[in-house]
Design a protein around this motif. Sequence first.
Motif, PDB file in Angstrom:
ATOM      1  N   UNK A  44       0.563  -0.663  -0.073  1.00  0.00           N
ATOM      2  CA  UNK A  44      -0.318  -0.104   0.159  1.00  0.00           C
ATOM      3  C   UNK A  44       0.711   1.302   0.230  1.00  0.00           C
ATOM      4  N   UNK A  45       1.795   1.343   0.806  1.00  0.00           N
ATOM      5  CA  UNK A  45       3.021   2.344   0.726  1.00  0.00           C
ATOM      6  C   UNK A  45       4.025   1.714  -0.194  1.00  0.00           C
ATOM      7  N   UNK A  46       3.688   2.084  -0.904  1.00  0.00           N
ATOM      8  CA  UNK A  46       4.560   1.370  -1.900  1.00  0.00           C
ATOM      9  C   UNK A  46       6.164   1.084  -2.353  1.00  0.00           C
ATOM     10  N   UNK A  47       6.332   0.392  -1.334  1.00  0.00           N
ATOM     11  CA  UNK A  47       7.478   0.091  -0.957  1.00  0.00           C
ATOM     12  C   UNK A  47       8.316  -2.292  -1.062  1.00  0.00           C
ATOM     13  N   UNK A  48       6.985  -2.326  -1.466  1.00  0.00           N
ATOM     14  CA  UNK A  48       6.647  -4.278  -1.807  1.00  0.00           C
ATOM     15  C   UNK A  48       7.331  -4.025  -2.904  1.00  0.00           C
ATOM     16  N   UNK A  49       7.921  -3.788  -4.254  1.00  0.00           N
ATOM     17  CA  UNK A  49       7.784  -3.923  -5.004  1.00  0.00           C
ATOM     18  C   UNK A  49       9.095  -3.331  -5.498  1.00  0.00           C
ATOM     19  N   UNK A  50       9.346  -1.959  -4.979  1.00  0.00           N
ATOM     20  CA  UNK A  50      10.983  -1.578  -5.320  1.00  0.00           C
ATOM     21  C   UNK A  50      12.212  -3.037  -5.188  1.00  0.00           C
ATOM     22  N   UNK A  51      11.451  -3.421  -3.674  1.00  0.00           N
ATOM     23  CA  UNK A  51      12.004  -4.959  -3.167  1.00  0.00           C
ATOM     24  C   UNK A  51      12.129  -6.085  -4.118  1.00  0.00           C
ATOM     25  N   UNK A  52      11.161  -6.403  -4.331  1.00  0.00           N
ATOM     26  CA  UNK A  52      10.970  -7.393  -5.486  1.00  0.00           C
ATOM     27  C   UNK A  52      12.442  -7.109  -6.189  1.00  0.00           C
TER      28      UNK A  52
END
Lengths: 116, 159, 338, 154
Positions: A44-52
């Motif tokens: 939701x905060x848009x942080x998981x995609x960069x981690x992937x």
Amino acid sequence: MIFFWAFVVGGIICVIGQLMFDVFKLSPAHTLTILVVFGAILDGLGLYEPLIDFAGAGATVPITSFGNALVHGALQEADKHGIIGVVTGMFEVTSAGISAAIIFGVIGSLLFKPKG
Amino acid sequence: MADEKKKKLPPKAQAYQALQDKKEEKRPIVKNCMMAFLVGGTICFIGQIIMTFYIHFFPFTEQTAGNPTTATLIFLTMLATGFGYYDRLGQFAGAGSAVPVTGFGNAVISAAIEHRTEGYIIGVGTNMFKVAGPVIVYGVFSAFIVALIKTILTQWGGM
Amino acid sequence: MLQGKQTWIFQNHPVIISTGTVGGPYEAEGKIRKSFDILHDDLWLQQESFEKAQQVMLEEAAQIAIKKSPIQKEQVEFFISGDLINQITPTTFAARTIGVPYFGLFSACATSMESLALAAAIINADGANYILSGVASHNSATEKQFRYPTEYGGQKPPTAQWTVTGAGCALVAKTGTGPVITSATIGKVVDMGMKDPFNMGGAMAPAAVDTIETHLKERGVDHTYYDLIITGDLARVGHEISKELLHKRGIDIPEEKYVDCGIEIYQEDQQVLAGGSGTACSAVVTYGHFLKQMEEGKLSRILVVATGSLQSPLSVNQGDSIPCIAHAVSIEAGSDVT
Amino acid sequence: MNMTFFQKFFLFFSLAIVCAGCGTDETMESQSSLDINPLSAKPSLFDQSPSNMAKESLMEYEEITGIKAVNSDKEMIIAVQIKHMKRFFMAKHRKAWQKEMEKQFPGWKVELSTDRKIYLELDKLEEKINKDTLSKDELKKEMKHIIKLSKEQT
């Protein structure tokens, strides 16, 4: 390089889970549930995609990615169909984990007996 | 939080619990975390190998290779669970084998195998998500809340 | 017969004329493997379910006890037993097979001594001539009932215990040769507000101490009266704590005279965490191991304190604490008593 | 048995980590040289100079370690690989570069991807172009296929 980071990031997420087990004495069910919710919030905060992007399987294999994928599906669908999409798009992305678990669960129960 | 609960207990029980806490064998947190890191990292490492394999030899992109990877890992989990290795791995790996999607698979598959003695419809069918159920329930619910908030913020707030 | 508030003295000397013990594959690698009558290398015992396997073990233990005794099955008047599984069904099915009037009990792992105490009390009061008492438990069936599916890879903390797969039966008679049941103390439920189902030893220790203290007081003896005081399944964590508690109450039993079945049953290197537990734990160790030692003349008076944690998965999930109980039975070599 | 097993396991994984660490250093070094091959002009195919131009302008970015690009008459696919530590901000970079390329080639349909799969596919396609084994139609078909692949979600 991606292999190394997959190992490290995946390992760190597991250590967070282990600390929840041992320090807060949570049951596995509680721990996994919290991690999934955590994954959903991170997306939701848009942080998981960069981690992937950064860690590959190190971020997609831990259960946190389940929450991420659910949110992702919901948002994608919401983009196309508005607010209703939040409900209908939920399983669009995550279906693999759940359907694989169900399919191999049934096959497993046909093939195996518990070893005890 | 735990202390508040303890205050409601009779003093005898409080005294005993204090003694108990002293004598209780402590969990080896450092060793557990180390094992969780190694095993969890290794499972993700294997996942990355599978993912790279799918990207190179099948028409999957980085975006789409995640799903077949998950399915493959769960298939491997079925074998490990069925042959009775996963529970042993779990005892020393702790969260290392529980947190990756293989742990989710193991929770579903072990429950399915365990309850086959009660029949395939009632036993396997109803008990399959006995352990893993909360993950789906609260995963979906929290995802709904998060996505709802985000949609409202971007679609109406952004207007 | 009643002496004090909780203790029965059996002046008519009920006798354990024979015993039967059965163990599973893990017990076959344990410290006391030689004292079992039957050891199975298959956890399933060729049955369809773990529960059925447990039932079969109990039937076998009963058969052995009867076969070793001079009497016939038809002479047994009552069967007193219980176990840990839902509504004690495995025991009930075994009772159906045995075909003897049946008392079903539930005191979790204290059921072994509860059934022995009741058998002795009934015989002492001329209520019967021969009573079969016994219990069974199965590791996998218990795991499934109380914790997770057996193949689930959950990590157990070092305070967790390993449920014994096995069954132990004792045939109690009015007359005959064998160790004599001299007294029994029925415990009260003790609850110190412990909530961790993975630390039952810690929860049960106060109950064991309470029963030991009451027993010694009401029987009017010192702990030196017994060659050995045996707790049921406190395992390493609970046993240590109980020592400390006994010490605080002025009962200092020397190390070698205070043992625990949950520690005795397995080898040091077997991965059972804190030690054994389960209804069968105290039964197989007492009936198999310690009564054999008594037969050989190594022991003459023992006090067996079986401990039970009486929670259910439901009560744990609803946030209740773990109520615990302990029942003590004293067994003395036949030659000493008469 | 427990301890020895634990020790063995630990040893094995310590080794694995060390190996992974070593592997990392090697890839770092190889990444420091840019992976770009300009396409040679083939009279039988579309002129690939727009692709070469795109490569040259993207080369300016230090995050980029490799660029593959192919174009037809009005369509261009570019795939870039970026330094691993910059992958956190990959999505942001991708958008910026996509915009820049669209600006540089007005009227063109430009597709810029950071996906490894697209990169591999373009690499193969570039090789075919250089060997001159493709017809115009075949190239268009291949490009259509790659664009479809890059558009797939989940």
